[in-house]
Design a protein around this motif. Structure first.
Motif, PDB file in Angstrom:
ATOM      1  N   TRP A   1      -5.326 -13.026  -1.626  1.00  0.00           N
ATOM      2  CA  TRP A   1      -4.139 -12.894  -0.786  1.00  0.00           C
ATOM      3  C   TRP A   1      -4.028 -11.455  -0.328  1.00  0.00           C
ATOM      4  O   TRP A   1      -4.006 -10.573  -1.180  1.00  0.00           O
ATOM      5  N   PRO A   2      -4.081 -11.155   0.972  1.00  0.00           N
ATOM      6  CA  PRO A   2      -4.095 -12.109   2.084  1.00  0.00           C
ATOM      7  C   PRO A   2      -5.460 -12.778   2.243  1.00  0.00           C
ATOM      8  O   PRO A   2      -6.493 -12.153   1.989  1.00  0.00           O
TER       9      PRO A   2
ATOM     10  N   ASP B   1       0.885  -1.158   0.000  1.00  0.00           N
ATOM     11  CA  ASP B   1       0.000   0.000   0.000  1.00  0.00           C
ATOM     12  C   ASP B   1       0.919   1.203   0.000  1.00  0.00           C
ATOM     13  O   ASP B   1       1.393   1.645   1.051  1.00  0.00           O
TER      14      ASP B   1
ATOM     15  N   GLU C   1      -6.025  -6.461  -2.487  1.00  0.00           N
ATOM     16  CA  GLU C   1      -5.885  -7.916  -2.510  1.00  0.00           C
ATOM     17  C   GLU C   1      -5.349  -8.375  -3.869  1.00  0.00           C
ATOM     18  O   GLU C   1      -5.616  -7.741  -4.898  1.00  0.00           O
TER      19      GLU C   1
ATOM     20  N   TYR D   1       1.186  -8.639  11.480  1.00  0.00           N
ATOM     21  CA  TYR D   1      -0.042  -8.643  12.284  1.00  0.00           C
ATOM     22  C   TYR D   1       0.215  -9.157  13.698  1.00  0.00           C
ATOM     23  O   TYR D   1      -0.406  -8.686  14.656  1.00  0.00           O
TER      24      TYR D   1
ATOM     25  N   VAL E   1       1.596  -4.854   2.782  1.00  0.00           N
ATOM     26  CA  VAL E   1       0.291  -5.371   3.200  1.00  0.00           C
ATOM     27  C   VAL E   1       0.400  -6.852   3.527  1.00  0.00           C
ATOM     28  O   VAL E   1      -0.128  -7.334   4.536  1.00  0.00           O
ATOM     29  N   VAL E   2       1.099  -7.599   2.684  1.00  0.00           N
ATOM     30  CA  VAL E   2       1.265  -9.030   2.872  1.00  0.00           C
ATOM     31  C   VAL E   2       2.541  -9.446   2.157  1.00  0.00           C
ATOM     32  O   VAL E   2       2.948  -8.824   1.176  1.00  0.00           O
TER      33      VAL E   2
ATOM     34  N   GLU F   1      -6.886 -12.268   8.227  1.00  0.00           N
ATOM     35  CA  GLU F   1      -6.277 -11.137   8.936  1.00  0.00           C
ATOM     36  C   GLU F   1      -4.910 -11.505   9.481  1.00  0.00           C
ATOM     37  O   GLU F   1      -3.978 -10.713   9.451  1.00  0.00           O
TER      38      GLU F   1
ATOM     39  N   ASP G   1       6.728 -10.791  11.012  1.00  0.00           N
ATOM     40  CA  ASP G   1       5.950 -11.399   9.938  1.00  0.00           C
ATOM     41  C   ASP G   1       6.332 -12.865   9.720  1.00  0.00           C
ATOM     42  O   ASP G   1       6.632 -13.306   8.612  1.00  0.00           O
TER      43      ASP G   1
ATOM     44  N   LYS H   1      -2.656 -13.189   8.369  1.00  0.00           N
ATOM     45  CA  LYS H   1      -1.562 -13.227   7.398  1.00  0.00           C
ATOM     46  C   LYS H   1      -1.125 -11.845   6.930  1.00  0.00           C
ATOM     47  O   LYS H   1      -0.187 -11.739   6.136  1.00  0.00           O
ATOM     48  N   ARG H   2      -1.780 -10.807   7.409  1.00  0.00           N
ATOM     49  CA  ARG H   2      -1.349  -9.469   7.036  1.00  0.00           C
ATOM     50  C   ARG H   2       0.022  -9.170   7.631  1.00  0.00           C
ATOM     51  O   ARG H   2       0.370  -9.662   8.705  1.00  0.00           O
ATOM     52  N   TYR H   3       0.774  -8.345   6.930  1.00  0.00           N
ATOM     53  CA  TYR H   3       2.166  -8.116   7.298  1.00  0.00           C
ATOM     54  C   TYR H   3       2.287  -7.595   8.730  1.00  0.00           C
ATOM     55  O   TYR H   3       1.645  -6.623   9.115  1.00  0.00           O
TER      56      TYR H   3
END
Length: 444
Positions: free
Chosen positions: A296-297, A211, A277, A306, A216-217, A300, A421, A302-304
């Protein structure tokens, strides 16, 4: 050739104003015969169209040159030439797309100003045969020289979509640069959006959705590329089965991902969405909608980042846990499902009485450094971490084993900062055994 406006069908929830074609062209564009709004170039098999479209929410209306599916009822644009520089429609003369004498595609507005061009094409030879731009039935727009060689192709210039047969390059050339997909700004706005998808420019060993500059992931670091991976998806309970054949290839010159599907498969595409996504979508002939087969993700957890530093996402239970030898930094917040503060060590390291706990089936953390030669051994990798008191973990992979195309090389990653992560994903080709530094007394 001006055929007027018509509200076509919806595209991701937004109406698109499209110039309906007053005539349908062949599958090619040649010098001296420009393309105007109201005409389209149709691929030989009828799958794709090239033409002008205008989002309905643009004021004043803006025209874009794009490629879309020609054989499904919902207008779905897969490539846009001038997404940064649309042509206004409030001029008396319409924009045109032409093929120049130097074999460049040139998009000009009604006043003759160049809006977009393929500026990397070499000048045409003195051959009496003209160059041509052909829209192939794969959705690829290709400029060919008189002898048939490729001078330029749209598949090399990404927007937000990966079609079957495209190469999504993660690394290429001596400089090692990669390319990114960039989302639309909104459901009816093709201009570049906030989100992008591509390889980490620093290492080329992992894939991100960003983002802006914020991750984000993130994928697992490279553990050796699959020659071919077969993935099967079901559209719905009664829908068609879709098999995607995925390849990630390192041929020495470039690293790229590509995929194919069977000739009779439904329309399928990967897209980075304006909501952030990376999705695999398939067209349902039964319900006449795009179905999301994967995203992907996917959760929740799996979000970077998190789960915070030294926390990890457990794929099996879809929640955060602390790595062995660690405990929540803030127990009250952790118990409420707020994990961003992460975890802290129960016992501090002293560099004398430390060992390494093997954690198999892990997605390795971000922030690693790749050390050693390509032919380093697991013992050398362990020694590299052990001799450095600030090293908190390492991971080793022999890339020449299994169904991998990494060749006879290895990979040693070390971490000297907080582990961020991380995830437990189970044994597989995209997982590592992470060796976590702990006091010997904490190792079971």
């Amino acid at each position: 050739l001006m055929a007027g406006w018509l509200a076509f069908t919806c595209c991701a929830g937004a109406l698109i104003l499209l110039f309906l074609p007053s005539l349908a062209s062949e599958d090619r564009l040649v010098s001296g015969k420009p393309l105007y709004p109201g005409a389209t170039v149709i691929s030989d098999g009828g799958a794709f169209a090239l033409g002008f479209f205008a989002p309905s929410n643009s004021t004043p209306a803006k025209l874009y040159l794009g490629i879309w599916y020609n054989d499904i009822p919902e207008l779905t644009v897969v490539w846009v030439a001038n997404r940064r520089n649309p042509s206004p429609t409030n001029t008396f003369s319409p924009p045109t797309l032409s093929l120049s004498n130097s074999s460049n595609l040139v998009l000009s507005d009604g006043g003759g100003r160049v809006i977009w061009t393929t500026d990397a094409v070499a000048s045409t030879s003195s051959s009496s045969s003209p160059s041509m731009a052909v829209l192939e039935n794969t959705g690829n727009l290709v400029v060919r020289s008189p002898n048939g060689s490729m001078l330029w192709q749209s598949f090399d210039h990404y927007t937000d979509t990966v079609l079957p047969g495209m190469k999504l390059r993660f690394k290429y050339g001596a400089q090692g640069g990669g390319q990114h997909l960039v989302s639309w700004k909104g459901p009816g706005d093709p201009s570049p959006g906030r989100f992008s998808y591509g390889a980490d420019p620093a290492t080329h060993l992992q894939i991100f959705v960003w983002d802006g500059d914020r991750p984000v992931v993130r994928s697992s670091p490279w553990t050796g590329y699959l020659v071919v991976s077969e993935r099967q998806y079901q559209q719905d309970n009664n829908g068609a089965a879709v098999v995607v054949y995925m390849s990630v290839v390192d041929d020495g010159e470039e690293i790229y991902m590509t995929y194919t599907v069977a000739a009779d498969a439904p329309r399928i595409r990967y897209v980075v969405t304006h909501s952030g996504e990376y999705q695999l979508r398939s067209w349902s002939n039964k319900s006449s909608v795009w179905l999301v087969l994967s995203r992907w993700p996917s959760q929740e957890c799996k979000r970077y980042g998190y789960c915070g530093p030294y926390g990890y996402c457990d794929d099996l239970v879809r929640t955060c846990k602390c790595l062995h030898g660690f405990e929540p930094e803030n127990t009250k917040e952790w118990d409420k499902g707020r994990f961003s503060a992460g975890c802290r060590r129960k016992d501090l390291l002293d560099c004398k009485d430390d060992g390494f706990l093997a954690l198999p089936g892990m997605k390795s953390p971000d922030g690693f450094t790749r050390v050693g030669r390509d032919m380093s051994t697991s013992e050398e990798c362990a020694a590299e971490c052990r001799r450095n008191c600030s090293c908190v973990a390492y991971a080793y992979a022999n890339l020449s084993s299994g169904r991998r195309s990494g060749g006879n090389v290895s990979r040693c990653l070390v971490w000297s900062a907080d582990l961020v992560d991380t995830a437990k994903i189970g044994e597989g080709l995209d997982s590592d055994t992470l060796y976590l530094r702990l006091q010997y007394a904490c190792i079971p």
